[in-house]
Design an enzyme around this catalytic site. Structure first.
Site, short mmCIF file in Angstrom:
data_model
loop_
_atom_site.label_atom_id
_atom_site.label_comp_id
_atom_site.label_asym_id
_atom_site.label_seq_id
_atom_site.Cartn_x
_atom_site.Cartn_y
_atom_site.Cartn_z
N ARG A 121 -22.38 4.95 21.89
CA ARG A 121 -21.82 6.12 21.18
C ARG A 121 -20.50 6.59 21.78
NH1 ARG A 121 -27.48 7.61 20.95
NH2 ARG A 121 -28.23 7.26 18.83
N LYS A 143 -5.99 4.68 15.97
CA LYS A 143 -6.57 3.95 14.86
C LYS A 143 -7.15 2.64 15.38
CE LYS A 143 -4.16 5.52 10.72
NZ LYS A 143 -3.33 5.09 9.56
N GLU A 185 8.34 -2.65 12.83
CA GLU A 185 7.76 -1.33 13.06
C GLU A 185 8.74 -0.40 13.75
OE1 GLU A 185 4.99 -0.24 11.90
OE2 GLU A 185 3.59 -1.91 11.64
N LYS A 227 6.08 8.50 16.92
CA LYS A 227 4.69 8.38 16.49
C LYS A 227 3.82 9.44 17.16
CE LYS A 227 0.92 5.35 15.41
NZ LYS A 227 0.43 3.96 15.24
N GLU A 237 -4.78 11.91 9.40
CA GLU A 237 -4.16 11.79 8.08
C GLU A 237 -4.74 12.78 7.08
OE1 GLU A 237 -3.85 7.89 6.34
OE2 GLU A 237 -2.94 7.05 8.14
N ARG A 242 0.79 12.07 8.69
CA ARG A 242 0.61 10.78 9.37
C ARG A 242 0.70 9.62 8.38
NH1 ARG A 242 -3.61 8.91 14.14
NH2 ARG A 242 -2.89 6.75 14.17
N ASN A 246 2.63 4.74 7.27
CA ASN A 246 2.21 3.58 6.49
C ASN A 246 3.33 3.03 5.61
OD1 ASN A 246 -0.50 3.62 7.43
ND2 ASN A 246 -0.95 5.29 6.02
N HIS A 249 3.28 -0.56 4.29
CA HIS A 249 1.96 -1.16 4.55
C HIS A 249 1.16 -1.43 3.28
CE1 HIS A 249 3.07 -0.11 8.59
NE2 HIS A 249 1.95 -0.59 9.09
N HIS A 253 0.15 -5.09 3.17
CA HIS A 253 -1.24 -5.55 3.29
C HIS A 253 -1.61 -6.44 2.11
CE1 HIS A 253 -2.68 -2.15 6.21
NE2 HIS A 253 -1.94 -3.06 6.80
N HIS A 267 1.59 -9.66 10.51
CA HIS A 267 1.50 -8.27 10.02
C HIS A 267 2.87 -7.60 9.95
CE1 HIS A 267 0.20 -4.19 9.39
NE2 HIS A 267 0.75 -3.81 10.53
#
Length: 369
Positions: A121, A143, A185, A227, A237, A242, A246, A249, A253, A267
């Site tokens: 956990r 993330k 990036e 960032k 987000e 935030r 993206n 992206h 993606h 990527h």
């Protein structure tokens, strides 16, 4: 040495940027070693290039190292390798108070972070990113994720590291293509809300790619500061702030999915092509000038990055690419938000984009190339 802080109350942490930090890792990480031990998770490529430096420094500080070495590549962000990693950590008797070190690029950072978030956990983890993309983006912000058959990063959590330790010298061993992919990036931060930084990229970006130490450190510090500020304002987000990170992206993606999340399109390369597509689509909608869109495309092309479907090695038509977008984790109530631009440094989130129009645009953009 530069230190950038991510302000998240009890979950706040520092990003340390220091040339040669890997060789002084003992000084930075010894305090996190419960019972004088750290488990370091990496991949086979990074294990050869960087793990000996980290091990030597930690051992000099009387910290024992337990390495866990995984296969390299995007395919490692999977259920199979998540289970493999969790079993290895359990066999090493990781406790909730322990810190697991993620040494590698975005794949290792995402996988280790997700594993740490669910093991017993939640245990702690430290990011030691070794690629430009991970140093300026994926190691910061919490993330974590693995990929699914349906798409990229669809299974994961928000889980902040205890520390990010960045050594720009690790980029010396990177293939040029990997550095270029990470550079996408860097450019992104200028396009979001910092036109002066984009102008810096246009004049100094080639120095960064050539290995200039000052250019590297400047770009890394400015990127992570940007960032960190956004993450501090909108960790999960929820406000939309935030989501600006993206940019490129959603298109990117889809391009990665079409190429099988493989070495065909890295990527960062997908993000580069996605940003160029986002600006050209914005120009098509009359949101920004054609000149701005052409300027973005010209810079990415000059840096050796993909800037359209053809240079990204994508063969699918617009409808097939939009079908990939429908699996995007940002879908809400049947609507997919898009990052568009009113100009360089003027990115915004749009929630009323018609996907059939996006499909038509991509077909037209390919035909016009």
């Amino acid at each position: 040495m530069a230190i950038v802080s991510v302000a998240l109350d009890a979950r706040s942490y520092d990003i340390v940027i220091e040339q040669g930090a890997l060789d002084r890792a003992g000084a930075h990480l010894a305090g996190y070693a419960r019972k004088g031990r750290l488990v370091v998770v990496t991949d086979a490529h990074v294990a050869k290039a960087q793990l000996p430096r980290l091990e030597a420094s930690l051992r000099a500080a009387n910290v024992a190292v337990e390495p866990v070495i995984l296969p390299p590549g995007e395919q490692t962000k999977s259920w199979r390798h998540l289970e493999e990693l969790l079993d290895a950590l359990l066999a090493l008797e990781i406790e909730r108070g322990d810190h697991v070190v993620a040494l590698g690029g975005g794949v290792i950072g995402d996988l280790v972070g997700f594993a740490a978030s669910i093991l017993k956990r939640g245990c702690h983890f430290i990011q030691v990113p070794t690629t430009l993309l991970a140093q300026v983006d994926s190691s910061v912000g919490g993330k974590t994720a693995i990929n699914a058959r349906a798409g990229k990063n669809l299974i994961g959590s928000f889980y902040q590291p205890a520390l990010v330790l960045i050594d720009p010298s690790t980029l010396d061993t990177l293939p040029v293509r990997e550095t270029r992919a990470g550079y996408a990036e860097v450019v992104k931060y200028g396009l979001i809300d910092d036109p002066d930084f984009f102008a810096w990229c246009e004049t100094e970006g080639d120095k960064l790619l050539a290995g200039d130490a000052d250019a590297r450190e400047y770009a890394i510090e400015r990127s992570v500061a940007a960032k960190a500020k956004i993450v501090g304002e909108d960790e999960r987000e929820t406000s939309g702030r935030r989501a600006l990170l993206n940019l490129g992206h959603t298109f990117g993606h889809a391009l990665e999915a079409d190429t099988g999340f493989s070495q065909t399109l890295l990527h960062g390369e997908g993000v580069a092509a996605g940003m160029a597509l986002a600006f050209r689509y914005s120009a098509r909608l009359g949101l920004c000038t054609t000149e701005d869109a052409e300027r973005v495309t010209a810079h990415l092309k000059a840096m050796g990055l993909p800037y359209d479907l053809t240079s990204a090695h994508v063969t699918a038509d617009g409808a097939a690419l939009v079908a990939h977008m429908l699996h995007d984790k940002k879908m809400a109530a049947g609507t997919l938000p898009f990052l568009l631009a009113r100009g360089i440094g003027k990115t915004f989130l749009s929630k009323d984009v018609a996907l059939d129009d996006v499909a038509a645009f991509m077909d037209e953009d390919r035909a016009a190339a």
